[in-house]
Design a protein around this motif. Structure first.
Motif, PDB file in Angstrom:
ATOM      1  N   ARG A 239       0.828  -1.211   0.000  1.00 53.84           N
ATOM      2  CA  ARG A 239       0.000   0.000   0.000  1.00 53.84           C
ATOM      3  C   ARG A 239       0.867   1.268   0.000  1.00 53.84           C
ATOM      4  O   ARG A 239       0.707   2.140  -0.867  1.00 53.84           O
ATOM      5  CB  ARG A 239      -0.913  -0.024   1.234  1.00 53.84           C
ATOM      6  CG  ARG A 239      -1.716   1.236   1.464  1.00 53.84           C
ATOM      7  CD  ARG A 239      -2.764   1.031   2.568  1.00 53.84           C
ATOM      8  NE  ARG A 239      -2.208   0.568   3.838  1.00 53.84           N
ATOM      9  CZ  ARG A 239      -1.694   1.378   4.777  1.00 53.84           C
ATOM     10  NH1 ARG A 239      -1.662   2.680   4.583  1.00 53.84           N
ATOM     11  NH2 ARG A 239      -1.218   0.885   5.907  1.00 53.84           N
ATOM     12  N   LEU A 240       1.796   1.363   0.934  1.00 56.57           N
ATOM     13  CA  LEU A 240       2.545   2.622   1.069  1.00 56.57           C
ATOM     14  C   LEU A 240       3.578   2.796  -0.046  1.00 56.57           C
ATOM     15  O   LEU A 240       3.756   3.897  -0.572  1.00 56.57           O
ATOM     16  CB  LEU A 240       3.225   2.687   2.435  1.00 56.57           C
ATOM     17  CG  LEU A 240       2.322   3.205   3.564  1.00 56.57           C
ATOM     18  CD1 LEU A 240       3.010   3.059   4.916  1.00 56.57           C
ATOM     19  CD2 LEU A 240       1.955   4.675   3.342  1.00 56.57           C
ATOM     20  N   LEU A 241       4.270   1.710  -0.422  1.00 59.41           N
ATOM     21  CA  LEU A 241       5.264   1.847  -1.497  1.00 59.41           C
ATOM     22  C   LEU A 241       4.567   2.023  -2.853  1.00 59.41           C
ATOM     23  O   LEU A 241       5.093   2.703  -3.738  1.00 59.41           O
ATOM     24  CB  LEU A 241       6.218   0.650  -1.525  1.00 59.41           C
ATOM     25  CG  LEU A 241       7.071   0.454  -0.263  1.00 59.41           C
ATOM     26  CD1 LEU A 241       8.105  -0.650  -0.473  1.00 59.41           C
ATOM     27  CD2 LEU A 241       7.752   1.755   0.155  1.00 59.41           C
ATOM     28  N   GLY A 242       3.395   1.430  -2.995  1.00 57.30           N
ATOM     29  CA  GLY A 242       2.613   1.659  -4.211  1.00 57.30           C
ATOM     30  C   GLY A 242       2.246   3.134  -4.337  1.00 57.30           C
ATOM     31  O   GLY A 242       2.365   3.739  -5.407  1.00 57.30           O
ATOM     32  N   ARG A 243       1.850   3.735  -3.223  1.00 58.79           N
ATOM     33  CA  ARG A 243       1.530   5.164  -3.230  1.00 58.79           C
ATOM     34  C   ARG A 243       2.796   5.995  -3.459  1.00 58.79           C
ATOM     35  O   ARG A 243       2.782   6.990  -4.175  1.00 58.79           O
ATOM     36  CB  ARG A 243       0.865   5.533  -1.899  1.00 58.79           C
ATOM     37  CG  ARG A 243       0.216   6.873  -1.956  1.00 58.79           C
ATOM     38  CD  ARG A 243      -0.616   7.190  -0.736  1.00 58.79           C
ATOM     39  NE  ARG A 243      -0.800   8.629  -0.673  1.00 58.79           N
ATOM     40  CZ  ARG A 243      -1.187   9.299   0.395  1.00 58.79           C
ATOM     41  NH1 ARG A 243      -1.476   8.650   1.506  1.00 58.79           N
ATOM     42  NH2 ARG A 243      -1.318  10.608   0.356  1.00 58.79           N
ATOM     43  N   ALA A 244       3.915   5.535  -2.873  1.00 57.68           N
ATOM     44  CA  ALA A 244       5.188   6.249  -3.056  1.00 57.68           C
ATOM     45  C   ALA A 244       5.596   6.252  -4.530  1.00 57.68           C
ATOM     46  O   ALA A 244       6.111   7.252  -5.037  1.00 57.68           O
ATOM     47  CB  ALA A 244       6.274   5.597  -2.205  1.00 57.68           C
ATOM     48  N   ALA A 245       5.359   5.117  -5.207  1.00 56.16           N
ATOM     49  CA  ALA A 245       5.693   5.049  -6.635  1.00 56.16           C
ATOM     50  C   ALA A 245       4.772   5.964  -7.440  1.00 56.16           C
ATOM     51  O   ALA A 245       5.212   6.723  -8.303  1.00 56.16           O
ATOM     52  CB  ALA A 245       5.581   3.605  -7.127  1.00 56.16           C
ATOM     53  N   ALA A 246       3.481   5.932  -7.127  1.00 52.40           N
ATOM     54  CA  ALA A 246       2.503   6.724  -7.889  1.00 52.40           C
ATOM     55  C   ALA A 246       2.712   8.221  -7.680  1.00 52.40           C
ATOM     56  O   ALA A 246       2.508   9.023  -8.598  1.00 52.40           O
ATOM     57  CB  ALA A 246       1.088   6.311  -7.475  1.00 52.40           C
ATOM     58  N   GLU A 247       3.117   8.613  -6.475  1.00 52.75           N
ATOM     59  CA  GLU A 247       3.229  10.045  -6.152  1.00 52.75           C
ATOM     60  C   GLU A 247       4.676  10.509  -6.074  1.00 52.75           C
ATOM     61  O   GLU A 247       4.942  11.635  -5.655  1.00 52.75           O
ATOM     62  CB  GLU A 247       2.486  10.315  -4.832  1.00 52.75           C
ATOM     63  CG  GLU A 247       0.998   9.968  -4.922  1.00 52.75           C
ATOM     64  CD  GLU A 247       0.236  10.207  -3.616  1.00 52.75           C
ATOM     65  OE1 GLU A 247       0.786  10.875  -2.714  1.00 52.75           O
ATOM     66  OE2 GLU A 247      -0.904   9.733  -3.523  1.00 52.75           O
ATOM     67  N   ASP A 248       5.612   9.631  -6.461  1.00 51.47           N
ATOM     68  CA  ASP A 248       7.035   9.974  -6.537  1.00 51.47           C
ATOM     69  C   ASP A 248       7.605  10.449  -5.195  1.00 51.47           C
ATOM     70  O   ASP A 248       8.365  11.426  -5.133  1.00 51.47           O
ATOM     71  CB  ASP A 248       7.265  11.040  -7.628  1.00 51.47           C
ATOM     72  CG  ASP A 248       8.720  11.051  -8.104  1.00 51.47           C
ATOM     73  OD1 ASP A 248       9.368   9.986  -8.051  1.00 51.47           O
ATOM     74  OD2 ASP A 248       9.202  12.120  -8.508  1.00 51.47           O
ATOM     75  N   TRP A 249       7.232   9.764  -4.117  1.00 55.34           N
ATOM     76  CA  TRP A 249       7.790  10.106  -2.799  1.00 55.34           C
ATOM     77  C   TRP A 249       9.263   9.718  -2.737  1.00 55.34           C
ATOM     78  O   TRP A 249       9.694   8.733  -3.353  1.00 55.34           O
ATOM     79  CB  TRP A 249       7.091   9.325  -1.680  1.00 55.34           C
ATOM     80  CG  TRP A 249       5.660   9.633  -1.437  1.00 55.34           C
ATOM     81  CD1 TRP A 249       4.885  10.571  -2.076  1.00 55.34           C
ATOM     82  CD2 TRP A 249       4.807   8.959  -0.504  1.00 55.34           C
ATOM     83  NE1 TRP A 249       3.602  10.524  -1.578  1.00 55.34           N
ATOM     84  CE2 TRP A 249       3.529   9.548  -0.618  1.00 55.34           C
ATOM     85  CE3 TRP A 249       4.995   7.931   0.414  1.00 55.34           C
ATOM     86  CZ2 TRP A 249       2.443   9.133   0.167  1.00 55.34           C
ATOM     87  CZ3 TRP A 249       3.921   7.514   1.194  1.00 55.34           C
ATOM     88  CH2 TRP A 249       2.656   8.123   1.070  1.00 55.34           C
TER      89      TRP A 249
END
Ligand SMILES: [Zn+2]
Length: 283
Positions: A239-249
């Motif tokens: 969940r969190l790394l997927g969001r990090a990839a999508a939002e370029d964190w």
């Protein structure tokens, strides 16, 4: 680097070693030792890297390293390097402990909260005398009575004195607790671990703590054997790394001895770390 009104600095808080098998769980040694050479006791090198968030009239420190209060036997067991001191690392940036306004403890394991307090005149006092120490309430409760499986990760003398110091603030849940500073709760490693995300609405940096200790552990199944609930960790990483990839964190790695930050992307074989060379904003 800067995000919004905050300047961010990595703060060395210790160097030590832990068993490689415990660090990589079900991953075979033949795979992990390519990136993490083991010593004669099968231990791999680890750092405790704090993060200083300065700005908006605040000086917030995330985690307090492994600390200096080590008996010789334990110091040898974990190969704790006595030369790395949190206070010296802050001083190198021109900051004194009295200037720190907030200390956010992601959780209370000894390699994250070992430097929260210091010995002065025969008693332990908070190292940061004016700071508010932020701990999740339900993690604090867990740390009072951990299970037989994880109790070796807690040394209550590291932090129990915070309770009577008037400096402990117990937080309850996930929130934006100060402008631009968000908390994300994860439970697979230990109950109610809190991860800080600094954001200005466009750029974000996530302090990964023990959700992703090393760069190699961006890979979803690379999960520590220390984790109480590895399948929960797996879903939290997804969940969190997927969001990090999508939002370029940007991901801030607390334990990796070589790499401070990375980004992630969806590759052909799942999530992968983007090499540090491609992240010039990292240092
Ligand atoms: Zn931990």
């Amino acid at each position: 680097m800067k995000i919004g009104g905050y300047s961010l600095f990595p703060i060395p808080g210790g160097r030590f070693r832990l068993d490689g098998g415990a660090m990589f769980g079900v991953v075979p040694k033949a795979l992990w030792e390519r990136e993490h050479p083991a010593d004669e006791h099968n231990r791999v090198e680890i750092v405790a890297r704090s993060l200083l968030v300065a700005g908006e009239g605040r000086l917030l420190l995330v985690n307090t390293g492994i600390g200096q209060s080590w008996a010789e036997k334990e110091r040898a067991r974990y190969a704790v390097d006595p030369a790395v001191r949190l206070e010296d690392s802050l001083a190198a940036l021109g900051y004194r402990p009295e200037e720190v306004t907030h200390v956010l403890q992601t959780h209370l394991h000894f390699d994250h909260a070992g430097g929260a307090m210091v010995e002065r005149g025969g008693r332990r006092v908070p190292l940061f005398p004016r700071a508010e120490y932020l701990v999740q309430k339900r993690h604090w409760q867990w740390a009072q009575a951990p299970s037989e499986r994880d109790r070796a990760s807690f040394r209550s003398e590291d932090w129990e004195g915070l309770a009577g110091s008037g400096q402990l603030l117990l937080l309850d849940g996930e929130e934006e607790f100060l402008p631009g500073l968000h908390l994300h709760l994860v439970h697979g490693h230990t109950p109610h671990q809190q991860l800080l995300r600094v954001t200005d609405g466009r750029s974000s940096l996530l302090y990964c703590s023990d959700l992703v200790p090393f760069l190699s552990q961006v890979r979803l199944p690379w999960i520590m054997a220390y984790d109480l609930n590895p399948l929960a960790t797996l879903e939290e990483k997804r969940r969190l790394l997927g969001r990090a990839a999508a939002e370029d964190w940007l991901l801030f790695l607390e334990h990796d001895p070589l790499v401070q930050t990375c980004r992630v992307r969806q590759g052909a074989r799942g999530l992968e770390a983007v090499p540090a060379a491609a992240t010039p904003a990292a240092s």
